[in-house]
Design an enzyme around this catalytic site. Structure first.
Site, short mmCIF file in Angstrom:
data_model
loop_
_atom_site.label_atom_id
_atom_site.label_comp_id
_atom_site.label_asym_id
_atom_site.label_seq_id
_atom_site.Cartn_x
_atom_site.Cartn_y
_atom_site.Cartn_z
N ARG A 208 0.84 -1.20 0.00
CA ARG A 208 0.00 0.00 0.00
C ARG A 208 0.88 1.26 0.00
O ARG A 208 0.56 2.24 -0.67
CB ARG A 208 -0.93 -0.01 1.22
CG ARG A 208 -2.04 -1.05 1.10
CD ARG A 208 -3.08 -0.91 2.18
NE ARG A 208 -2.73 -1.57 3.41
CZ ARG A 208 -3.15 -2.78 3.77
NH1 ARG A 208 -3.93 -3.49 2.96
NH2 ARG A 208 -2.81 -3.31 4.93
N PHE A 224 -12.20 -4.42 -5.82
CA PHE A 224 -12.14 -5.33 -4.66
C PHE A 224 -11.56 -4.57 -3.46
O PHE A 224 -10.66 -5.04 -2.78
CB PHE A 224 -11.29 -6.58 -4.96
CG PHE A 224 -11.61 -7.27 -6.26
CD1 PHE A 224 -12.67 -8.16 -6.34
CD2 PHE A 224 -10.87 -7.02 -7.40
CE1 PHE A 224 -12.98 -8.81 -7.54
CE2 PHE A 224 -11.17 -7.66 -8.60
CZ PHE A 224 -12.23 -8.55 -8.67
N ASP A 246 -16.59 -2.55 -4.46
CA ASP A 246 -16.60 -3.86 -3.82
C ASP A 246 -18.00 -4.45 -3.95
O ASP A 246 -18.99 -3.71 -3.96
CB ASP A 246 -16.21 -3.77 -2.34
CG ASP A 246 -15.77 -5.12 -1.78
OD1 ASP A 246 -14.54 -5.36 -1.72
OD2 ASP A 246 -16.64 -5.94 -1.43
N ASN A 274 -20.12 -5.45 -8.63
CA ASN A 274 -19.30 -6.62 -8.95
C ASN A 274 -18.31 -6.18 -10.03
O ASN A 274 -18.72 -5.82 -11.14
CB ASN A 274 -20.19 -7.76 -9.46
CG ASN A 274 -19.39 -9.02 -9.76
OD1 ASN A 274 -18.21 -8.95 -10.09
ND2 ASN A 274 -20.04 -10.16 -9.65
N ALA A 275 -17.02 -6.20 -9.72
CA ALA A 275 -16.00 -5.71 -10.66
C ALA A 275 -16.06 -6.42 -12.00
O ALA A 275 -15.86 -5.81 -13.05
CB ALA A 275 -14.61 -5.86 -10.04
N ASP A 295 -7.08 -5.92 -6.41
CA ASP A 295 -6.65 -6.73 -5.25
C ASP A 295 -7.74 -7.77 -4.97
O ASP A 295 -8.43 -7.70 -3.96
CB ASP A 295 -6.43 -5.80 -4.05
CG ASP A 295 -5.98 -6.57 -2.81
OD1 ASP A 295 -5.47 -7.70 -2.96
OD2 ASP A 295 -6.15 -6.05 -1.69
N CYS A 335 -3.33 -13.29 -4.02
CA CYS A 335 -3.00 -13.74 -2.66
C CYS A 335 -3.16 -15.26 -2.53
O CYS A 335 -3.28 -15.79 -1.43
CB CYS A 335 -3.87 -13.02 -1.63
SG CYS A 335 -5.63 -13.28 -1.86
#
Length: 391
Positions: A208, A224, A246, A274-275, A295, A335
């Protein structure tokens, strides 16, 4: 007397080289009686001592190593030494006001996660053997590390693989579970009781900070966004405008509250979308940003679902790349441990080719230093983070 476990010929090498896990199929035979959760001794096929750890024969990971010293007792002093070593390391490498204090196997305490939020601790125990030491761990946090309170967030499905039920709640006198923390100059209200993971994604702290230099005077889209952490860092860095999206209205409400906490509500806005749906729509409308940040959650948590995850990562990266202005910047990460670095690179490259954009790598990073990567334990490496310039 501890039970003694002997590994098959050819199976002990990883353990001898420091791998903290012994799988069921590596064990040849054992002497003595044991109860799951007991500390047992592990030997190679020649009878040479490898280490001691706790056992659970209901789990595929049957033994998790705690020490390589045959004389070291697993007691309160052991835990205090391990936790002091973890704390001394973090004091050297990172801002410790809020950080991951213990990162399981990478801190030689398998099955245990401890996160520190100011003077409060959240613990997560994922294995039967570690479950036995809960009271000792809480005692050390309160009496040796100045804890004001400890909350448990062992509400994770992996406990069920160990034959354990999910657990959540106070391990000390109750305290307000909305804790204000500050990181990189940004303030957050962290919900220890119901937030994702243990309340906050501490593993992106240094990433970040890395976006600050590309966000000054920029228009920024953060997909997100969760509690708004990348968006708020962009705002603090002097972005012209920031939009965080988000799929969860609850997350959007939390992020909006965090924007107000930092007096950024005029610059940093959040919307519930919703992306995957909204990015194609905005691309058609010709909307573009100086900086686009992705992300996403882990699209895969096992080897079996990697192909589906690859499609998801390719799709979202393709959509995100189309939203970046020429010579703007694109921040993307994964992730998931199972989305290996080489696979992620190939997926991003495919997305760039399909989007007909050229990408120049500015920076590659991993998880922040309070989530150290133990090279003997591959699973401790999971976060991959890229910044690109898009032409």
């Amino acid at each position: 007397m501890s039970s003694k476990f002997y590994l098959h010929k050819g199976k002990g090498r990883k353990a001898e080289n420091g791998c903290p896990w012994i799988y069921t199929d590596e064990i040849n035979e054992y002497d003595g009686e044991y109860t799951n959760g007991d500390i047992v001794e592990v030997y190679n096929f020649k009878g040479n001592f490898i280490g001691k750890g706790y056992i659970n024969d209901a789990s595929k990971i049957t033994i998790r190593m705690m020490t390589r010293d045959i004389n070291e007792e697993i007691d309160r002093d052991f835990f205090k030494r391990r936790m002091e070593a973890a704390w001394n390391y973090r004091k050297k490498v990172i801002d410790t006001s809020s950080c991951r204090f213990v990162f399981g196997e990478a801190d030689f305490l398998p099955g245990l996660t401890i996160d520190k939020y100011e003077d409060y601790y959240v613990i997560q125990i994922s294995s039967l053997g570690m479950d036995k030491y809960r009271d000792i761990i809480v005692d050390i946090l309160m009496n040796d590390f100045g804890g004001k309170g400890v909350y448990e967030r062992s509400d994770i499905a992996s406990r069920e693989l160990e034959g354990l039920s999910q657990k959540k709640g106070f391990l000390t006198d109750p305290f307000p579970t909305d804790i204000e923390i500050e990181e990189n100059g940004v303030k957050y209200l962290v919900d220890l009781e119901n937030g994702q993971k243990t309340g906050f994604f501490l593993d992106q702290k240094e990433n970040r900070a890395a976006i600050h230099r590309i966000c000054k005077d920029a228009t920024v889209l953060d997909c997100f966004t969760h509690t708004g952490s990348f968006a708020l860092n962009a705002g603090i860095a002097g972005a012209k405008s920031v939009l965080g999206v988000d799929v969860s209205q609850h997350a959007v409400d939390c992020a909006t509250r965090n924007a107000e906490l930092n007096n950024l509500q005029d610059t940093v806005k959040f919307e519930c979308h919703n992306a995957f749906d909204v990015l194609p729509q905005w691309a058609k409308e010709g909307r573009q940003f100086d900086v686009v940040i992705l992300d996403p959650p882990a699209f895969t948590k096992s080897r079996n679902t990697v192909n589906g995850a690859k499609r998801g990562y390719k799709e979202i990266n393709l959509r995100g790349l189309k939203m970046v202005k020429p010579y703007g910047y694109f921040v993307t990460c994964s992730c998931s441990h199972f989305m290996r670095e080489d696979l992620l690179k190939a997926t991003i490259m495919e997305a760039a080719m399909d989007a007909r954009r050229s990408i120049r790598q500015v920076e590659f990073r991993t998880q922040s230093a309070d989530h150290p990567i133990l090279w003997n334990s591959d699973e401790s490496y999971y976060l991959k983070f890229y910044i690109f310039q898009v032409v």
